[in-house]
Design a protein around this motif. Sequence first.
Motif, PDB file in Angstrom:
ATOM      1  N   ALA A 104       8.166  88.727  24.160  1.00 46.42           N
ATOM      2  CA  ALA A 104       8.907  89.530  23.352  1.00 46.42           C
ATOM      3  C   ALA A 104       8.537  91.323  23.310  1.00 46.42           C
ATOM      4  CB  ALA A 104       9.675  89.132  22.424  1.00 46.42           C
ATOM      5  N   VAL A 105       7.195  90.898  22.794  1.00 48.93           N
ATOM      6  CA  VAL A 105       6.618  92.129  22.282  1.00 48.93           C
ATOM      7  C   VAL A 105       6.376  93.418  22.834  1.00 48.93           C
ATOM      8  CG1 VAL A 105       4.158  93.009  21.210  1.00 48.93           C
ATOM      9  CG2 VAL A 105       5.165  90.972  20.195  1.00 48.93           C
ATOM     10  N   LEU A 155      13.084  89.034  18.450  1.00 48.28           N
ATOM     11  CA  LEU A 155      12.027  88.603  19.289  1.00 48.28           C
ATOM     12  C   LEU A 155      12.750  87.727  20.493  1.00 48.28           C
ATOM     13  CD1 LEU A 155       9.186  87.841  16.893  1.00 48.28           C
ATOM     14  CD2 LEU A 155       9.564  89.814  18.613  1.00 48.28           C
ATOM     15  N   VAL A 157       2.387  93.262  16.248  1.00 47.27           N
ATOM     16  CA  VAL A 157       3.800  93.616  16.894  1.00 47.27           C
ATOM     17  C   VAL A 157       3.812  95.057  16.679  1.00 47.27           C
ATOM     18  CG1 VAL A 157       6.015  93.663  16.366  1.00 47.27           C
ATOM     19  CG2 VAL A 157       4.817  91.485  16.263  1.00 47.27           C
ATOM     20  N   VAL A 209       7.145  85.072  21.579  1.00 46.15           N
ATOM     21  CA  VAL A 209       6.510  86.332  21.121  1.00 46.15           C
ATOM     22  C   VAL A 209       5.881  87.071  21.995  1.00 46.15           C
ATOM     23  CG1 VAL A 209       4.698  87.155  19.428  1.00 46.15           C
ATOM     24  CG2 VAL A 209       6.267  85.432  18.570  1.00 46.15           C
ATOM     25  N   LEU A 236      10.206  95.118  23.249  1.00 47.78           N
ATOM     26  CA  LEU A 236      10.982  95.587  21.962  1.00 47.78           C
ATOM     27  C   LEU A 236      11.211  97.262  22.042  1.00 47.78           C
ATOM     28  CD1 LEU A 236       9.113  94.034  19.191  1.00 47.78           C
ATOM     29  CD2 LEU A 236      11.318  93.178  19.929  1.00 47.78           C
ATOM     30  N   ASN A 272      13.161  86.614  14.189  1.00 48.69           N
ATOM     31  CA  ASN A 272      12.838  85.802  15.468  1.00 48.69           C
ATOM     32  C   ASN A 272      13.979  85.940  16.603  1.00 48.69           C
ATOM     33  OD1 ASN A 272      10.430  84.715  15.162  1.00 48.69           O
ATOM     34  ND2 ASN A 272      10.955  83.066  13.933  1.00 48.69           N
ATOM     35  N   ARG A 283      11.203  97.097  17.162  1.00 53.54           N
ATOM     36  CA  ARG A 283       9.855  97.045  16.706  1.00 53.54           C
ATOM     37  C   ARG A 283       9.786  97.503  15.137  1.00 53.54           C
ATOM     38  NH1 ARG A 283       5.993  96.326  19.976  1.00 53.54           N
ATOM     39  NH2 ARG A 283       7.060  97.204  21.633  1.00 53.54           N
TER      40      ARG A 283
END
Length: 229
Positions: A105-106, A146, A195, A102, A109, A143, A114
């Motif tokens: 990844a955030v 992500l 997020v 997480v 995005l 997931n 997102r």
Amino acid sequence: MPIPQNDDQTPAPRRLLRDVVYDKMFAAIIDGTLEFGERLNDDQLVAWLGVSRTPVREAIAKLADQALVDIEANRYTRIVDPSYDEFVDTVDVGYAVWSLFVERAVPKLDKAQRAEVVGLLDTRAKAFKAKKEEDIAGLVRANEILLAAADSESLTRLWSNTGPRLLLLLRRPSANGIFDYPQAHAFTVAFRDAVKADDAEAAAAAVREQPARLQGLFDQVREAGVYRA
């Protein structure tokens, strides 16, 4: 008869039979159709699933990799029968792994990704607020997005062997009527908002710190005897 014409749509990828079998067996384990400790018989599975032995064995091998099935050569193949301590440990480790991808990844995005993740988490939060079960497929999809954004083969492999067991061990108490909807709602809202704000640190912290907030759930699970002592 006129020959059918191809349209411009990309055909859906053909799924391997072993993956179809895996999905059916995984769902049966999650919902309790296949019970903890239940021995698996190849002939019975072949008859139930309507396939040959090969895809069944391939699906079982994948389930074993995910610690959902125990295999002892020449003795047994059976669904796992976790202890309470294993349940708590799986939650601790699972959320720690979840937080790792997480956080990575955030920030990666794109706008569409997102928006989709935020929308899926918003739907999850609304279900919990109404004290309804979530759509597991939505969380799985979030997931997947992500993980793809994290772009880490190591984390993808780690989660593929961690996520399914975490899902199983958290879903089984809810099948016994044990679920903390307010806590699940608060967590999902915090995760969603982080997020949405592109705050990787806050998103990872929301996930990583969640097991510490679940002591009430742990106590209920232990008292109910959902998992062996």
